[in-house]
Design a protein around this motif. Structure first.
Motif, short mmCIF file in Angstrom:
data_model
loop_
_atom_site.label_atom_id
_atom_site.label_comp_id
_atom_site.label_asym_id
_atom_site.label_seq_id
_atom_site.Cartn_x
_atom_site.Cartn_y
_atom_site.Cartn_z
N HIS A 112 0.86 -1.18 0.00
CA HIS A 112 0.00 0.00 0.00
C HIS A 112 0.90 1.23 0.00
O HIS A 112 1.75 1.39 0.89
N GLU A 115 1.88 3.45 3.05
CA GLU A 115 2.24 2.72 4.28
C GLU A 115 3.75 2.45 4.25
O GLU A 115 4.20 1.34 3.95
N ARG A 163 -3.03 4.50 -1.14
CA ARG A 163 -3.05 3.07 -0.85
C ARG A 163 -2.91 2.24 -2.13
O ARG A 163 -2.13 1.30 -2.20
N HIS A 202 3.13 -3.46 6.69
CA HIS A 202 2.11 -2.41 6.43
C HIS A 202 2.11 -1.35 7.53
O HIS A 202 2.77 -1.49 8.55
N ASN A 203 1.30 -0.31 7.29
CA ASN A 203 0.92 0.65 8.35
C ASN A 203 -0.58 0.59 8.54
O ASN A 203 -1.32 0.40 7.58
N GLU A 285 1.69 -4.67 11.20
CA GLU A 285 0.99 -3.41 10.92
C GLU A 285 1.53 -2.36 11.89
O GLU A 285 1.35 -2.48 13.09
#
Ligand SMILES: [Zn+2]
Length: 460
Positions: A112, A115, A163, A202-203, A285
């Motif tokens: 994404h 992120e 994203r 990811h974030n 995440e």
């Protein structure tokens, strides 16, 4: 499956002996266990040695390309790279290989585009491996594992800080259709190297919280499921134990801020399907962190998590770790505001009588193209008004004894201000959900409708 087996005692001993050959005084006893890496020591190393990259949201594809080239050049042959393929808009997607071990490990970041934390952490990881390659723990890691790293899988999204990719497809819902070139490249690499484990980096949203009262969820972990029953097999046991290793590593640095991500099976997602295809996946995440420089800590946490997890897999320590450390983590929630203004009397600007209420402001980060290049900014709005005691925030402002109104003008703290009369127009700011994130905190004076401006609440 053979590749899922962890190294036995014989290969462990070999690793220790080989490592001892590199260093003289500390390793005079051949059977001596290597001292494990401590989170604090790793955090300090990161502070001292991290790469001078801009804040992760400002790291562009051009910076990634330059960093890949430099890493390969300076690694003395330890790091090799290939262009895996190109994005929709023709940007190169790079695949770095480092290590010479029998167990392949796949790590990819920024599927994404908005992120970005782990992209910076992966470069810090590579730099650390290159710089410390002679040290026993790093030598063991490089002898046991071969890391396959894809930093910034979605460069078109990263360029826009969005994203989705340039087709506006969420790559992480494209594992079955494979309509995105980026998704096809990731699947192709997985099928080619058949990793024993994958790290999907990811974030998460800046509203993500964990625990009661809600704390910022700095990191949420997931041992990804491969079916709707959330079954457990050796792949998933390994990812659960790896998540537990990460919990141990991050607890001293982010106590009470580690959560568990929802493990519902998502039929279209890459993590779930890569697990189904044979490679267990750990999802990391990265979430919110308070203060003016959140990225610094978040990259550091990623670095410590990744180094510790890889070391535990390389040394086989992972097989002795209790998976319930991960399983018992509280599940993450969305109960965090950026700013909570508590206990004030709201004069909302809608003409209604003032009332006692808390005001919750949410924020997201956006990247804009400024005259001098990319700039990172907060974009906020009021999300909720009322009794908000059950929520958490990155910053809590005590407004007891004060009035809370929209910020109408450019007045400064200490100024005397008056508020516009009763029924404001649709164009005037109002303290309502969706209203602007800029507020005045006012103290009423002896003169009616004159206030002293005590504080301005605004996103940084
Ligand atoms: Zn994501």
């Amino acid at each position: 499956m053979l590749r899922l087996e962890l190294p036995g005692a014989a290969s462990l001993r070999a690793g220790v002996l080989l490592a001892c050959a590199c260093v003289a005084p500390a390793c005079t006893v051949a059977s001596q266990e290597l001292q494990p890496l401590t989170p604090d020591a790793l955090a300090r190393t990161w502070e001292a040695e991290r790469l001078p990259l801009p804040a992760p949201p400002l790291v562009t594809h051009a910076i990634v390309e330059a960093r890949v080239a430099r890493l390969v050049r300076e690694s003395g042959g330890l790091v090799t790279s290939e262009v895996l393929g190109t994005s929709v808009e023709g940007r190169a997607i790079h695949h770095l290989t480092i290590g010479r071990g029998a167990k392949p490990v796949l790590l990819w970041s920024q599927m994404h585009g908005d992120e970005p934390t782990a992209t910076s952490a992966l470069f810090d990881l590579c730099q650390w491996l290159v710089r410390h390659r002679q040290e026993p723990i790093v030598a063991r890691l490089l002898d046991s594992l071969t890391l396959h790293i894809v930093p910034m899988l979605n460069p078109d999204g990263a360029e826009r800080f969005q994203r989705r990719n340039a087709q506006f497809i969420d790559i992480n819902r494209d594992a079955l259709h494979l309509q995105t070139p980026e998704g096809r490249l990731l699947k192709g690499l997985r099928d080619r190297v058949e990793p024993v484990i994958g790290f999907n980096l990811h974030n998460q949203n800046w509203r993500t919280s964990v625990g009661t009262p809600p704390q910022p969820a700095a990191v949420s972990l997931l041992a990804v499921a491969y079916d709707e029953a959330r079954s457990e097999d050796p792949r998933r046991q390994l990812t659960k134990r790896t998540c537990s290793v990460i919990v141990e590593a991050l607890r001293p640095l982010a106590s009470g801020r580690i959560g568990r991500y929802d493990d519902e099976f998502e039929v279209r997602a890459f993590g779930d399907n890569i697990t189904k295809w044979g490679t267990g996946v750990v999802l990391i995440e990265t979430g919110p962190w308070p203060g003016p420089e959140p990225d610094r800590t978040l990259v550091q946490l990623n670095f410590v998590a990744l180094v510790t997890a890889l070391d535990a897999i390389a040394s086989a320590r992972v097989s002795n770790v209790d998976p319930s450390l991960y399983e018992r983590l509280p599940e993450n929630q969305s109960d965090l505001f950026h700013t909570l203004v508590m206990g004030g009397t709201v004069i909302p600007g809608t003409g209604v009588t003032p009332f006692r209420a808390d005001v919750g402001i949410v924020g997201t980060r956006v990247v804009r193209q400024g005259p001098g290049g990319r700039v990172l900014q907060w974009q906020g709005s009021i999300q909720d008004v009322g009794d908000l005691r059950v929520y958490g925030a990155l910053e809590t402002v005590d407004a007891s004894g004060l009035f809370v109104s929209p910020a109408y003008t450019a007045a400064a703290v200490g100024d005397e201000v008056s508020l516009p009369p009763g029924n404001a127009t649709a164009s005037t700011p109002r303290v309502v959900p969706g209203g602007p994130a800029r507020l005045w905190l006012l103290r009423g004076g002896s003169v009616p409708d004159r206030y002293r401006l005590e504080r301005i609440v605004d996103l940084p």
